[in-house]
Design an enzyme around this catalytic site. Structure first.
Site, PDB file in Angstrom:
ATOM      1  N   GLU A 172     -33.095  74.742  52.850  1.00 44.71           N
ATOM      2  CA  GLU A 172     -33.761  74.464  54.417  1.00 44.71           C
ATOM      3  C   GLU A 172     -32.971  73.450  55.155  1.00 44.71           C
ATOM      4  O   GLU A 172     -33.119  72.444  54.435  1.00 44.71           O
ATOM      5  CB  GLU A 172     -35.443  74.188  54.290  1.00 44.71           C
TER       6      GLU A 172
ATOM      7  N   LYS B 175     -42.722  75.333  52.305  1.00 48.22           N
ATOM      8  CA  LYS B 175     -42.164  76.259  52.685  1.00 48.22           C
ATOM      9  C   LYS B 175     -41.904  75.393  54.352  1.00 48.22           C
ATOM     10  O   LYS B 175     -42.657  75.028  55.484  1.00 48.22           O
ATOM     11  CB  LYS B 175     -42.817  77.466  53.562  1.00 48.22           C
TER      12      LYS B 175
ATOM     13  N   ASP C 129     -44.125  83.993  66.668  1.00 47.60           N
ATOM     14  CA  ASP C 129     -44.064  83.748  65.094  1.00 47.60           C
ATOM     15  C   ASP C 129     -45.553  85.294  64.304  1.00 47.60           C
ATOM     16  O   ASP C 129     -45.634  85.885  64.141  1.00 47.60           O
ATOM     17  CB  ASP C 129     -44.409  83.060  64.493  1.00 47.60           C
TER      18      ASP C 129
ATOM     19  N   CYS D 228     -57.301  69.281  99.134  1.00 49.08           N
ATOM     20  CA  CYS D 228     -57.714  68.724  98.080  1.00 49.08           C
ATOM     21  C   CYS D 228     -59.252  70.152  98.239  1.00 49.08           C
ATOM     22  O   CYS D 228     -59.595  70.497  98.838  1.00 49.08           O
ATOM     23  CB  CYS D 228     -58.625  67.324  98.799  1.00 49.08           C
TER      24      CYS D 228
ATOM     25  N   GLU E 117     -43.649  74.146  46.399  1.00 41.43           N
ATOM     26  CA  GLU E 117     -43.496  73.259  47.760  1.00 41.43           C
ATOM     27  C   GLU E 117     -43.787  74.085  48.678  1.00 41.43           C
ATOM     28  O   GLU E 117     -44.279  74.902  48.830  1.00 41.43           O
ATOM     29  CB  GLU E 117     -42.021  73.577  46.932  1.00 41.43           C
TER      30      GLU E 117
ATOM     31  N   ASP F 297     -44.953  88.395  63.475  1.00 44.17           N
ATOM     32  CA  ASP F 297     -45.581  89.001  62.196  1.00 44.17           C
ATOM     33  C   ASP F 297     -47.077  89.584  62.143  1.00 44.17           C
ATOM     34  O   ASP F 297     -46.802  90.881  60.671  1.00 44.17           O
ATOM     35  CB  ASP F 297     -46.609  87.028  61.338  1.00 44.17           C
TER      36      ASP F 297
ATOM     37  N   LYS G 234     -43.627  78.924  43.159  1.00 42.44           N
ATOM     38  CA  LYS G 234     -42.975  80.097  41.923  1.00 42.44           C
ATOM     39  C   LYS G 234     -43.022  79.440  40.012  1.00 42.44           C
ATOM     40  O   LYS G 234     -43.830  78.737  40.117  1.00 42.44           O
ATOM     41  CB  LYS G 234     -41.580  79.314  42.629  1.00 42.44           C
TER      42      LYS G 234
ATOM     43  N   ARG H  59     -27.599  82.670  56.400  1.00 46.75           N
ATOM     44  CA  ARG H  59     -29.040  83.674  55.106  1.00 46.75           C
ATOM     45  C   ARG H  59     -28.287  85.492  55.865  1.00 46.75           C
ATOM     46  O   ARG H  59     -27.988  85.826  55.119  1.00 46.75           O
ATOM     47  CB  ARG H  59     -30.006  83.722  55.169  1.00 46.75           C
TER      48      ARG H  59
END
Length: 679
Positions: free
Chosen positions: A182, A124, A35, A417, A122, A39, A299, A145
DNA sequence: GATCCTCGAGTTCC
DNA sequence: CTCGAGGATC
């Protein structure tokens, strides 16, 4: 003014790249990049287009939200477009947003000079945006969407989500209501789903959002019905009569109609500083939330003011998303090395190109075992997605298959080992490979010495892994008993050891000559005998001699000791070498003290679980207080847990307690309970 | 025999 | 903290 060719070329490249990722992400639910990387690409393109508006094209990914819907589902045109939100990544961007809003509202006469704007804040949630349409109170359609104008018709799947009402209830049901919200998955339920998928040899999901997306994209709603999907409403599209003046009132109204609203997490804030205070509060308890969030949303609360502010392109001017720094990032997997643990366990560890994720720079991450590596299909040379899951410990999530170099190498488990050269053995139906060298292996010897010196064993402060490393490498100590022969003079010769440190260490060693019997047994490092079992054994046998003399039946008589643990103890004392160590410890002046049996007191039969940092007591102190009052302290929360004591930064255990309805105490609550129990 | 509950073991970074 | 696995319980 002409645009420089370099910018135009860069913009075209960015668009192609973002389109490719969008397609992979939205159409196949397969992240190609993290992400954070996505972004960054998006931000760069947005900045570029902002600086050169003539570069903007209708097809630019900044002008739409997602990619085209799959053909298999019907498509739905949203009667009111589903908007995206602008993003803020730091405090200054939030202050700039507030200033823009305040200036516009003042110019429109909707805000008095000096008055702060009221915002609705709120969480997200990190899930999928959904529009659900009710006509005459009946659920008639649900759509994703998509690109904001047109989405996929997933009505049949949405109907399977139990928290979404099929019919609205209460008075004043409007003729048409489109609810926006959501769809997501709780972390605990996501984990359970993956366990089940694994058990059935089916695909394991990378994260809750992908699991939710995959579940919604099922063509067979019966499959979706088995998935633990949830929904929270945060807005609306088409709505007839709007009875509310403020955003918050509107959500209250939706809740009154029976729709799930995340009411407990909402806050009204004044001005930029109010927003930032909310952000910091949420960030501090983010890890304790039962679901993933990728930020918070602000908002303007007053709906008339929202209308005044209006929209830019596809985003409202009255709202913004304040995103958290990414907890995921991509980096290069340079190599996979193996470590040898105290019991010989061979643990593969990923060596990573340093990457900043979740506030720290990560260079190592455990890969647990061979099966785990194969399950994730990570190879040396891969670009991998790295996460700091919930807590602190970094984790390799998955490889980025699109960026796998042709010379990427699979990990091959070593056959000898790396430390002592002994054979590596992996027993049937075990996941862990082990070095067979035992205490002959310097790695195992060092680890077992560090274990014995540890806080829960002999508690020798100052004898850490660095010093043990030197002492063993120089052949000065071979076993635990040798530690008791160390002198100040010789210790002062070692690296990073002054005379004072050496004296302190010798004092600590001297104090370790009087451990409780349980601590001594634990310090021996018998396989399957941890702190709790060691204390049980100490209480049952009373002396090291009678433990050493115990046969199988005597061992099995101890509660919580079964055939595996008993066998391990028998094998340990069958080794002459281990008997020698016990004798040498005795010769060195080590005298175990009788284990104090728990008195049956007020808290008898009560099980406690501690989590987080308490204000005054350390976790050990709190634990000791509970035990001395007759209570039991356990590590994991279950239905049998009576109390969870939670402090600062409590994690998943608190969430589990809330889920199971277990009583949660803070430190004061615990003190009160203890006082009551001893009265 | 299956399920639930605990314990043991291993691990990262500051 | 999390996972795997041992032990107890039904």
């Amino acid at each position: 003014m002409a645009v420089d060719p370099a910018s135009a070329e860069r913009a075209a490249w960015l668009r192609a790249e973002i389109d490719r990722h969008n397609h992979a992400y939205y159409v196949f639910d397969q992240p190609v990049v993290s992400d954070a990387h996505y972004d960054r690409l998006m931000r760069e393109l947005q900045d570029l287009e902002l600086a050169h508006p003539e570069l903007v094209t209708a097809a630019s990914p900044t002008q739409r939200v997602g990619a085209a819907p799959l053909a298999a589902f019907g498509s739905v045109t949203h009667s009111v477009p589903m908007l995206s939100l602008g993003n803020a990544f730091d405090d200054d961007e939030v202050r700039a947003f507030d200033k823009r809003v305040a200036d516009t509202l003042r110019a429109a006469g909707r805000l008095q000079p000096g008055e702060a704007v009221e915002y609705f804040c709120e969480l997200k949630l990190d899930g999928l945006a959904m529009s659900i349409r009710y006509e005459s109170g009946q659920l008639v359609q649900a759509a994703t969407r998509g690109d904001g104008q047109t989405g996929e018709d997933v009505t049949a799947n949405i109907r399977t989500i139990r928290s979404i009402p099929l019919a609205l209830r209460g008075d004043g049901i409007p003729p048409v209501l489109e609810v926006r919200g959501e769809v997501f998955m709780n972390l605990a339920e996501f984990d359970r789903l993956n366990d089940a998928q694994r058990a059935r040899d089916e695909k394991v999901f990378v994260n809750p959002r992908n699991a939710a997306a995959g579940s919604l994209r099922q063509l067979d709603p019966r499959v979706t019905a088995q998935r633990p999907l949830r929904f929270f409403a945060y807005g609306w599209g088409e709505v007839g009569e709007n009875p509310a003046l403020r955003h918050g009132d509107m959500l209250d109204w939706l809740a009154s109609l029976g729709l799930p609203v995340n009411t407990g997490q909402h806050v009204i804030a004044q001005g930029a500083e109010g927003l930032l205070a909310y952000y910091r509060d949420v960030a501090a308890r983010r890890d304790r939330l039962p679901y993933d969030i990728d930020g918070v949303v602000y908002k303007v609360n007053d709906l008339a003011a929202q209308r005044t502010l209006g929209f830019v392109a596809r985003a409202p001017r009255f709202a913004i998303a304040h995103k958290f720094p990414a907890q995921e990032a991509t980096t290069k997997l340079l190599d996979i090395e193996v470590q040898v643990g105290r019991t010989g366990a061979i643990t593969p560890v990923a060596r990573l190109a340093p990457v900043f994720v979740g506030g720290v720079t990560v260079t190592n991450a455990t890969l647990h075992n061979e099966d785990e590596i194969n399950r994730k299909d990570v190879r040396i040379g891969d670009t991998v997605i790295v996460r700091r899951a919930g807590d602190v410990i970094p984790e390799v999530v998955a490889p980025v298959l699109g960026q796998r170099p042709t010379d990427a190498r699979r990990f091959v488990m070593v056959s000898a080992c790396p430390v002592c050269g002994s054979a590596i053995e992996r027993l049937e139906d075990e996941t862990i490979a082990r070095c067979t060298g035992g205490l002959f292996c310097p790695a195992q010897r060092k680890q077992s010495l560090v274990h014995a010196a540890g806080r829960k064993a002999l508690d020798i402060e100052g004898l850490g892994d660095k010093l043990v490393e030197q002492l063993v490498d120089r052949g000065r100590i071979r076993s635990l008993a040798d530690v008791f022969g160390l002198s100040v003079d010789e210790l002062a010769e070692y690296d990073r050891m002054g005379r004072k440190s050496a004296e302190n260490l010798v004092t600590a060693i001297d104090q370790a000559r009087k451990p409780t019997l349980g601590r001594l047994i634990f310090a021996l490092g018998i396989r399957h005998v941890g702190e709790t079992t060691a204390r049980d054994l100490a209480l049952h046998f009373g002396s090291i001699e009678s433990l050493m003399a115990a046969d199988l039946d005597a061992l099995l008589a101890v509660s919580d000791v079964g055939p595996v643990v008993a066998g391990s103890i028998l094998r340990f004392f069958a080794e002459p070498h281990n008997i020698e160590i016990v004798r040498a410890l005795q010769a060195g002046g080590v005298e175990p003290q009788a284990e104090e049996a728990p008195r049956t007191l007020g808290l008898a039969g009560k099980t406690f679980v501690l989590t987080g940092t308490l204000p005054v007591w350390s976790r050990e102190q709190a634990s000791a207080e509970i035990v001395s009052a007759g209570g039991k302290v356990s590590g994991s929360v279950s239905r049998k847990t009576n109390f969870v004591v939670a402090g600062e930064d409590a994690g998943s255990k608190l969430a589990k307690a809330q889920e199971l309805g277990v009583t949660v105490l803070d430190e004061d609550g615990l003190r009160a309970l203890l006082a009551q129990a001893s009265a």
